[in-house]
Write a protein that holds these residues in place. Sequence first.
Motif, PDB file in Angstrom:
ATOM      1  N   THR A  22      40.674  46.548  39.581  1.00  0.00           N
ATOM      2  CA  THR A  22      41.064  46.944  38.615  1.00  0.00           C
ATOM      3  C   THR A  22      39.770  47.712  37.694  1.00  0.00           C
ATOM      4  O   THR A  22      39.685  48.788  37.297  1.00  0.00           O
ATOM      5  CB  THR A  22      41.966  46.496  37.606  1.00  0.00           C
ATOM      6  N   PHE A  23      38.723  46.844  37.393  1.00  0.00           N
ATOM      7  CA  PHE A  23      37.717  47.227  36.567  1.00  0.00           C
ATOM      8  C   PHE A  23      36.356  47.025  37.235  1.00  0.00           C
ATOM      9  O   PHE A  23      35.519  47.953  36.874  1.00  0.00           O
ATOM     10  CB  PHE A  23      37.639  46.344  35.236  1.00  0.00           C
ATOM     11  N   SER A  24      36.434  46.355  38.442  1.00  0.00           N
ATOM     12  CA  SER A  24      35.093  46.173  38.982  1.00  0.00           C
ATOM     13  C   SER A  24      35.058  45.576  40.299  1.00  0.00           C
ATOM     14  O   SER A  24      36.510  45.903  40.984  1.00  0.00           O
ATOM     15  CB  SER A  24      34.153  45.091  38.251  1.00  0.00           C
ATOM     16  N   SER A  25      34.025  45.350  41.041  1.00  0.00           N
ATOM     17  CA  SER A  25      34.253  44.645  42.352  1.00  0.00           C
ATOM     18  C   SER A  25      33.273  43.408  42.556  1.00  0.00           C
ATOM     19  O   SER A  25      32.634  43.087  41.707  1.00  0.00           O
ATOM     20  CB  SER A  25      33.534  45.680  43.282  1.00  0.00           C
ATOM     21  N   ASP A  26      33.547  42.651  43.507  1.00  0.00           N
ATOM     22  CA  ASP A  26      32.847  41.538  43.805  1.00  0.00           C
ATOM     23  C   ASP A  26      31.990  41.407  45.443  1.00  0.00           C
ATOM     24  O   ASP A  26      32.551  41.042  46.156  1.00  0.00           O
ATOM     25  CB  ASP A  26      33.697  40.195  43.768  1.00  0.00           C
ATOM     26  N   PRO A  27      31.210  42.480  45.279  1.00  0.00           N
ATOM     27  CA  PRO A  27      30.526  43.066  46.389  1.00  0.00           C
ATOM     28  C   PRO A  27      30.050  41.915  47.398  1.00  0.00           C
ATOM     29  O   PRO A  27      29.088  41.203  46.873  1.00  0.00           O
ATOM     30  CB  PRO A  27      29.854  44.425  46.219  1.00  0.00           C
ATOM     31  N   TYR A  28      29.928  41.840  48.536  1.00  0.00           N
ATOM     32  CA  TYR A  28      28.935  41.198  49.402  1.00  0.00           C
ATOM     33  C   TYR A  28      28.827  42.144  50.823  1.00  0.00           C
ATOM     34  O   TYR A  28      29.716  43.007  51.033  1.00  0.00           O
ATOM     35  CB  TYR A  28      29.466  39.963  49.713  1.00  0.00           C
ATOM     36  N   VAL A  29      27.596  41.940  51.526  1.00  0.00           N
ATOM     37  CA  VAL A  29      27.303  42.648  52.852  1.00  0.00           C
ATOM     38  C   VAL A  29      27.990  41.794  54.112  1.00  0.00           C
ATOM     39  O   VAL A  29      27.449  40.675  54.017  1.00  0.00           O
ATOM     40  CB  VAL A  29      25.999  43.029  52.948  1.00  0.00           C
ATOM     41  N   LYS A  30      28.663  42.347  54.923  1.00  0.00           N
ATOM     42  CA  LYS A  30      28.858  41.524  56.137  1.00  0.00           C
ATOM     43  C   LYS A  30      27.883  41.600  57.099  1.00  0.00           C
ATOM     44  O   LYS A  30      27.650  42.477  57.902  1.00  0.00           O
ATOM     45  CB  LYS A  30      30.454  41.947  56.535  1.00  0.00           C
ATOM     46  N   LEU A  31      27.112  40.851  56.931  1.00  0.00           N
ATOM     47  CA  LEU A  31      25.896  40.439  57.919  1.00  0.00           C
ATOM     48  C   LEU A  31      25.854  38.960  57.337  1.00  0.00           C
ATOM     49  O   LEU A  31      25.555  38.050  57.976  1.00  0.00           O
ATOM     50  CB  LEU A  31      24.550  41.138  57.529  1.00  0.00           C
ATOM     51  N   LYS A  32      26.157  38.841  55.912  1.00  0.00           N
ATOM     52  CA  LYS A  32      26.357  38.018  55.236  1.00  0.00           C
ATOM     53  C   LYS A  32      25.926  37.594  54.138  1.00  0.00           C
ATOM     54  O   LYS A  32      24.761  36.683  54.427  1.00  0.00           O
ATOM     55  CB  LYS A  32      26.960  36.654  55.982  1.00  0.00           C
ATOM     56  N   THR A  33      25.879  38.213  53.132  1.00  0.00           N
ATOM     57  CA  THR A  33      25.217  37.687  51.645  1.00  0.00           C
ATOM     58  C   THR A  33      25.910  37.094  50.982  1.00  0.00           C
ATOM     59  O   THR A  33      27.345  37.014  51.215  1.00  0.00           O
ATOM     60  CB  THR A  33      24.840  39.234  51.082  1.00  0.00           C
TER      61      THR A  33
END
Length: 159
Positions: free
Chosen positions: A27-38
């Motif tokens: 809705t307001f933001s995201s909780d990003p990570y990179v799949k290589l795995k961060t």
Amino acid sequence: MSRSIESMLGLLKIRVKRGINLVVSDTFSSDPYVKLKTKVVNSNCNPVWNEDLTLPIRDTNIPVHLTVFDKDTFTGDDKMGEAIIDIRPYMESIKMGLENLPNGCAIKKLQPTRENCLLDESGIIWNNGKITQDMALKLRNVESGVVEIRLEWVDVLRV
């Protein structure tokens, strides 16, 4: 020595630096990570990861796939974009066997094309006895988003 280690050319260290202007997935933001795995960076569309990830390389013609996801607690994680990293130009520079160049010496410069995900020019550089490549990757299949990374080669010792 195991067969999988024998077929390995070496290790590619990928420093996933940060994301810029990633799409809002929730809705307001995201909780990003990179799949290589961060690690997951909560509530941030401009995350700073500064994490080193290491991948075994067996074939330099196979590109590295980087995918950014939004971590969701109760549902499946949402894809926030992807990029292809063509490691061939970098590996060609490694195979040149260069040594003792002045720090900051550019070995090769790559321009953005339709085939690669480069946002702007990317240089393969000699620095402190290592060949590195910094690149800003424009994420595909998404409205916006860039991920900055650095490539560095790690030789595997053969016995």
